[in-house]
Design a protein around this motif. Structure first.
Motif, PDB file in Angstrom:
ATOM      1  N   ALA A 201      37.116  47.926  29.436  1.00  0.00           N
ATOM      2  CA  ALA A 201      35.705  47.528  29.395  1.00  0.00           C
ATOM      3  C   ALA A 201      35.027  47.768  30.741  1.00  0.00           C
ATOM      4  CB  ALA A 201      35.591  46.058  29.012  1.00  0.00           C
ATOM      5  N   ASP A 202      33.795  48.231  30.670  1.00  0.00           N
ATOM      6  CA  ASP A 202      33.009  48.350  31.898  1.00  0.00           C
ATOM      7  C   ASP A 202      32.414  47.003  32.295  1.00  0.00           C
ATOM      8  OD1 ASP A 202      33.400  51.115  32.246  1.00  0.00           O
ATOM      9  OD2 ASP A 202      31.762  51.587  30.859  1.00  0.00           O
ATOM     10  N   THR A 203      32.071  46.188  31.288  1.00  0.00           N
ATOM     11  CA  THR A 203      31.433  44.904  31.571  1.00  0.00           C
ATOM     12  C   THR A 203      32.086  43.802  30.744  1.00  0.00           C
ATOM     13  OG1 THR A 203      29.741  45.333  29.876  1.00  0.00           O
ATOM     14  CG2 THR A 203      29.220  45.964  32.145  1.00  0.00           C
ATOM     15  N   VAL A 204      32.251  42.634  31.368  1.00  0.00           N
ATOM     16  CA  VAL A 204      32.934  41.497  30.749  1.00  0.00           C
ATOM     17  C   VAL A 204      32.091  40.242  30.965  1.00  0.00           C
ATOM     18  CG1 VAL A 204      35.028  40.086  30.687  1.00  0.00           C
ATOM     19  CG2 VAL A 204      35.174  42.533  31.226  1.00  0.00           C
ATOM     20  N   THR A 205      31.999  39.389  29.936  1.00  0.00           N
ATOM     21  CA  THR A 205      31.370  38.078  30.069  1.00  0.00           C
ATOM     22  C   THR A 205      32.355  37.005  29.608  1.00  0.00           C
ATOM     23  OG1 THR A 205      29.092  38.838  29.811  1.00  0.00           O
ATOM     24  CG2 THR A 205      29.532  36.555  29.228  1.00  0.00           C
ATOM     25  N   LEU A 206      32.433  35.919  30.348  1.00  0.00           N
ATOM     26  CA  LEU A 206      33.277  34.777  29.998  1.00  0.00           C
ATOM     27  C   LEU A 206      32.388  33.661  29.455  1.00  0.00           C
ATOM     28  CD1 LEU A 206      35.556  34.626  33.191  1.00  0.00           C
ATOM     29  CD2 LEU A 206      35.851  36.027  31.133  1.00  0.00           C
ATOM     30  N   LYS A 227      34.256  40.800  37.994  1.00  0.00           N
ATOM     31  CA  LYS A 227      32.810  40.743  38.225  1.00  0.00           C
ATOM     32  C   LYS A 227      32.071  40.341  36.946  1.00  0.00           C
ATOM     33  CE  LYS A 227      33.266  42.014  42.488  1.00  0.00           C
ATOM     34  NZ  LYS A 227      34.744  41.854  42.564  1.00  0.00           N
ATOM     35  N   SER A 228      32.477  39.176  36.432  1.00  0.00           N
ATOM     36  CA  SER A 228      31.979  38.709  35.149  1.00  0.00           C
ATOM     37  C   SER A 228      31.024  37.537  35.298  1.00  0.00           C
ATOM     38  CB  SER A 228      33.159  38.285  34.271  1.00  0.00           C
ATOM     39  OG  SER A 228      32.707  37.569  33.146  1.00  0.00           O
ATOM     40  N   PRO A 229      29.906  37.547  34.569  1.00  0.00           N
ATOM     41  CA  PRO A 229      29.103  36.318  34.443  1.00  0.00           C
ATOM     42  C   PRO A 229      29.900  35.270  33.680  1.00  0.00           C
ATOM     43  CG  PRO A 229      27.921  38.245  33.583  1.00  0.00           C
ATOM     44  CD  PRO A 229      29.336  38.659  33.789  1.00  0.00           C
ATOM     45  N   ILE A 230      29.593  33.991  33.949  1.00  0.00           N
ATOM     46  CA  ILE A 230      30.221  32.879  33.226  1.00  0.00           C
ATOM     47  C   ILE A 230      29.121  32.058  32.568  1.00  0.00           C
ATOM     48  CG2 ILE A 230      31.627  30.790  33.375  1.00  0.00           C
ATOM     49  CD1 ILE A 230      32.949  31.922  35.864  1.00  0.00           C
ATOM     50  N   GLY A 231      29.169  31.979  31.242  1.00  0.00           N
ATOM     51  CA  GLY A 231      28.301  31.083  30.501  1.00  0.00           C
ATOM     52  C   GLY A 231      29.108  29.923  29.966  1.00  0.00           C
ATOM     53  N   ALA A 323      48.969  34.298  33.714  1.00  0.00           N
ATOM     54  CA  ALA A 323      49.813  35.405  33.257  1.00  0.00           C
ATOM     55  C   ALA A 323      49.044  36.722  33.229  1.00  0.00           C
ATOM     56  CB  ALA A 323      50.359  35.092  31.867  1.00  0.00           C
ATOM     57  N   LEU A 324      47.735  36.635  33.019  1.00  0.00           N
ATOM     58  CA  LEU A 324      46.899  37.830  32.899  1.00  0.00           C
ATOM     59  C   LEU A 324      46.638  38.516  34.234  1.00  0.00           C
ATOM     60  CD1 LEU A 324      44.814  39.620  31.284  1.00  0.00           C
ATOM     61  CD2 LEU A 324      43.128  37.843  31.854  1.00  0.00           C
ATOM     62  N   MET A 325      46.360  37.750  35.256  1.00  0.00           N
ATOM     63  CA  MET A 325      45.846  38.321  36.511  1.00  0.00           C
ATOM     64  C   MET A 325      46.720  39.438  37.095  1.00  0.00           C
ATOM     65  SD  MET A 325      42.895  37.033  37.050  1.00  0.00           S
ATOM     66  CE  MET A 325      42.626  37.475  38.762  1.00  0.00           C
ATOM     67  N   PRO A 326      48.042  39.287  37.144  1.00  0.00           N
ATOM     68  CA  PRO A 326      48.853  40.371  37.735  1.00  0.00           C
ATOM     69  C   PRO A 326      48.830  41.667  36.928  1.00  0.00           C
ATOM     70  CG  PRO A 326      50.086  38.304  37.639  1.00  0.00           C
ATOM     71  CD  PRO A 326      48.863  38.120  36.804  1.00  0.00           C
ATOM     72  N   LEU A 327      48.358  41.618  35.677  1.00  0.00           N
ATOM     73  CA  LEU A 327      48.376  42.791  34.811  1.00  0.00           C
ATOM     74  C   LEU A 327      47.124  43.638  34.929  1.00  0.00           C
ATOM     75  CD1 LEU A 327      49.793  41.123  31.553  1.00  0.00           C
ATOM     76  CD2 LEU A 327      51.068  42.174  33.447  1.00  0.00           C
ATOM     77  N   LEU A 328      46.079  43.110  35.561  1.00  0.00           N
ATOM     78  CA  LEU A 328      44.817  43.834  35.671  1.00  0.00           C
ATOM     79  C   LEU A 328      44.914  44.896  36.756  1.00  0.00           C
ATOM     80  CD1 LEU A 328      42.316  40.840  35.403  1.00  0.00           C
ATOM     81  CD2 LEU A 328      43.091  42.369  33.581  1.00  0.00           C
ATOM     82  N   THR A 329      44.407  46.088  36.458  1.00  0.00           N
ATOM     83  CA  THR A 329      44.549  47.195  37.418  1.00  0.00           C
ATOM     84  C   THR A 329      43.220  47.808  37.837  1.00  0.00           C
ATOM     85  OG1 THR A 329      44.811  48.784  35.593  1.00  0.00           O
ATOM     86  CG2 THR A 329      46.831  47.774  36.495  1.00  0.00           C
ATOM     87  N   ARG A 330      42.200  47.694  37.002  1.00  0.00           N
ATOM     88  CA  ARG A 330      40.959  48.423  37.265  1.00  0.00           C
ATOM     89  C   ARG A 330      39.962  47.571  38.032  1.00  0.00           C
ATOM     90  NH1 ARG A 330      36.607  50.404  32.666  1.00  0.00           N
ATOM     91  NH2 ARG A 330      35.004  51.147  34.127  1.00  0.00           N
ATOM     92  N   GLU A 331      39.380  48.146  39.072  1.00  0.00           N
ATOM     93  CA  GLU A 331      38.316  47.478  39.805  1.00  0.00           C
ATOM     94  C   GLU A 331      37.000  47.634  39.047  1.00  0.00           C
ATOM     95  OE1 GLU A 331      38.517  45.629  42.565  1.00  0.00           O
ATOM     96  OE2 GLU A 331      40.697  45.897  42.483  1.00  0.00           O
ATOM     97  N   LYS A 332      36.193  46.578  39.041  1.00  0.00           N
ATOM     98  CA  LYS A 332      34.936  46.590  38.302  1.00  0.00           C
ATOM     99  C   LYS A 332      33.742  46.693  39.241  1.00  0.00           C
ATOM    100  CE  LYS A 332      36.890  45.538  34.269  1.00  0.00           C
ATOM    101  NZ  LYS A 332      36.979  46.484  33.139  1.00  0.00           N
ATOM    102  N   SER A 333      32.682  47.317  38.749  1.00  0.00           N
ATOM    103  CA  SER A 333      31.413  47.309  39.457  1.00  0.00           C
ATOM    104  C   SER A 333      30.746  45.951  39.277  1.00  0.00           C
ATOM    105  CB  SER A 333      30.511  48.417  38.903  1.00  0.00           C
ATOM    106  OG  SER A 333      29.175  48.232  39.336  1.00  0.00           O
ATOM    107  N   ALA A 334      29.975  45.548  40.274  1.00  0.00           N
ATOM    108  CA  ALA A 334      29.266  44.272  40.210  1.00  0.00           C
ATOM    109  C   ALA A 334      27.844  44.433  39.663  1.00  0.00           C
ATOM    110  CB  ALA A 334      29.211  43.633  41.590  1.00  0.00           C
ATOM    111  N   ARG A 335      27.490  45.629  39.211  1.00  0.00           N
ATOM    112  CA  ARG A 335      26.102  45.852  38.769  1.00  0.00           C
ATOM    113  C   ARG A 335      25.721  44.977  37.583  1.00  0.00           C
ATOM    114  NH1 ARG A 335      27.390  51.279  40.024  1.00  0.00           N
ATOM    115  NH2 ARG A 335      27.957  51.683  37.858  1.00  0.00           N
TER     116      ARG A 335
END
Length: 583
Positions: A201-206, A227-231, A323-335
């Protein structure tokens, strides 16, 4: 082995489990239990005026302490009165044991005086509901009832005929209870798949609910990483809104800010510990490029029941994210995050409109002004209980969480009159803390007898009454449906005079210029205090771009900001977040 009545064994066992009080109304088939409380050190009977209030109070105590709380009702009407508060506790996951006394066992099924069938009556609002057939049987039933309430985080009901309560038994029979519950570790495969979805995903929202209570730091860490907004839903407000540089507000009819947009414009939405019921506000499969939706919850039965899911993960939110955090590899844009923070700030700026301007001069007093002033004056660790209806709006918009305060109401059952009895339970559990009931005049009028309970037990409860002589939320529902409001308005009532008549300190506030001073003095007064604020019944404005056809009750697919009239300190926080947006 020493012998005692089952009622005595019951009360002793509850006391030994850490239960300090039982809420209820004395009488009839319940008398053996009440007498056992009288003769047992370390546990008290908290007399309320209606068993409904006792159940609400027990539910509030359980929610605040995380421990088992107990209420009781006598046979027949006493039982039926319990139902409202038990539904509320059960649906909000509060571990509560209800002792529902019953008619004499030999009379069951004969149409005896006050006969009901409690096992049927309480089935829908409990995880466990069984009748005690004998004192010996009761020792096992007690254990199962308590363990079930704790394990499943909800209501258990022990149906107890009066003659069985008086029966002699050998005891106590010690059974160890699992009160320190474990956490659900997610399976590895779905966590791995979530990492893939996030990387794709390019953009993620929590979107967060009350299930993130113990996972705040993990949620913030994930938001920083992707670089996710949190609602948040209302249930997640007190845990996620404060000191959150990724905050984009709340969704739903009471919502504000950019939460709705952030969910619908993202490539991936992750629902964290939320059972948000209004699916019309959640992303669906419709649209040109609908987002993928993932849900994480420790209760597997909740997965996918509000929105279609691309991935369901059964597990504790905190453990899953660890458990998820160590598996993430891609850096996200903050746009995307930056765009949503700007939209959030703009939405909040727009909401600070007519009803928050020059409010110090407007009579009747605007309820937003009351709520904002109350928020500023209340203690840092105050407990707020809010009535269903417009008080929900003021709680959502103006009460500022900080990690120490608590804020809750009848989130899932939506009962009127919940705030005062919940404040009673909070005050009994934490007598040293400031407890504030944000009561609507409709809610207070419904269970006004509980003012006598507050007086009887000399509780340090502050009852702030938003007195607009109207059922404001019902009026709003009618108006947005295109119906003339009918039956919602009534004559003005001086609730301060009523409180003084029962011996409770009270003040009636009608002048906005005196609000801050009078409210501060009332909050600082030791003991019970009722603060009757005469507020404007027309203090709601509907944004002109929202049509009646777009709103149906508590759900709409297109509403971003439904209620106008300000958002308290949240605009300041949004401005700070925008300036300090993580790059």
């Amino acid at each position: 082995m020493a012998r005692s009545t089952f009622a005595q064994l019951l009360v002793t066992q509850l006391r030994d489990l850490g239960v300090q009080r039982i809420y209820g109304v004395v009488g009839d088939s319940l008398n053996p239990v009440v007498d056992a409380v009288r003769t047992t050190e370390g546990i008290e009977w908290v007399h309320v005026r209606n068993e409904e209030a006792g159940a609400f109070a027990a539910g509030a105590e359980a929610r605040l302490t995380g421990k088992l709380a107990v209420c009781a009702g006598s046979c027949g009407p006493g039982n039926t009165h319990l139902i409202q508060g038990l539904f509320d506790a059960h649906r909000d996951g509060a571990p509560v044991l209800a002792i529902a006394s019953h008619i004499p066992s030999g009379k069951i099924g004969t149409g005896f005086f006050q006969e009901t069938h409690p096992e049927t009556l309480f089935r829908e609002c409990s995880h466990f509901c069984e009748m005690v057939n004998s004192g010996t049987h009761g020792t096992t039933m007690l254990h199962i009832a308590v363990q079930t309430a704790i394990a499943k985080q909800g209501v258990s009901v022990l149906v107890l005929p009066g003659d069985v309560a008086d029966e002699e038994v050998d005891g106590p029979l010690t059974r160890d209870l699992a009160t320190d519950l474990g956490r659900i570790q997610p399976a590895a495969a779905p966590v791995g798949r979530l990492a893939e979805l996030i990387d794709e995903a390019d953009t993620v929202t929590l979107f967060t609910g009350a299930g993130v209570r113990d996972a705040r730091e993990e949620v913030l860490e994930l938001a920083e990483r992707v670089k996710s907004p949190i609602g948040h839903a209302f249930g997640g407000k007190e845990f996620m809104q404060y000191d959150n540089p990724f905050d984009v507000g709340m969704s739903g009819l009471l919502g504000y800010g950019a939460c709705y947009e952030a969910m619908h414009e993202a490539d991936l939405v992750i629902l964290l510990g939320t059972d948000f019921p209004y699916s019309e506000f959640l992303p669906g499969p419709e649209g040109k490029n609908p987002p993928r939706v993932v849900q994480i919850d420790a209760e597997a039965a909740r997965l996918g029941r509000r929105a279609p899911l691309d991935l369901a993960i059964h597990g504790d939110v905190g453990l899953t994210l660890q458990a998820l955090m160590p598996l993430l590899t891609r850096e996200k844009s903050a746009r995307f995050l930056h765009r949503q923070l700007k939209a959030h700030h703009k939405a909040l700026s727009g909401a600070v409109a007519a009803y928050t301007k020059n409010v110090e001069k407007m009579t009747p007093i605007h309820p937003e002004f009351v709520a904002a002033t109350l928020d500023a004056l209340a203690d840092e660790d105050a407990v707020f209980t809010v009535d269903t209806g417009m008080c929900n709006v003021w709680g959502a918009r103006y009460i500022t969480p900080n990690g120490k305060r608590r804020l809750f109401g009848s989130w899932h059952h939506g009962s009127m009159a919940n705030a005062l009895p919940q404040a009673i339970g909070a005050s009994k559990a934490f007598p040293e803390r400031q407890v504030i009931s944000m009561s609507g005049d409709g809610g207070l009028g419904m269970l006004m007898g509980e003012l006598l309970t507050v007086k009887l037990h000399d509780l340090n409860t502050k009852i702030v009454v938003f007195n607009n002589s109207s059922l404001g939320m019902v009026k709003l529902e009618m108006l947005v449906e295109g119906l003339p409001d009918y039956g919602t308005d009534h004559e003005d009532v001086n609730y301060a005079a009523i409180a003084q008549g029962v011996g409770i300190g009270a003040v009636r506030i009608t002048d906005p210029k005196k609000l801050k001073k009078q409210l501060a003095e009332a909050l600082a007064t030791p003991g019970p205090m009722l603060i009757d604020v005469v507020t404007d019944p027309d203090a709601l404005s509907m944004p002109p771009k929202i049509s009646a056809q777009q709103i149906r009750g508590f759900a709409t697919a297109s509403t971003k900001i439904v209620l106008g009239g300000g958002v308290g300190k949240m605009l300041d926080m949004a401005s700070t977040n925008l300036r300090n947006m993580p790059r």
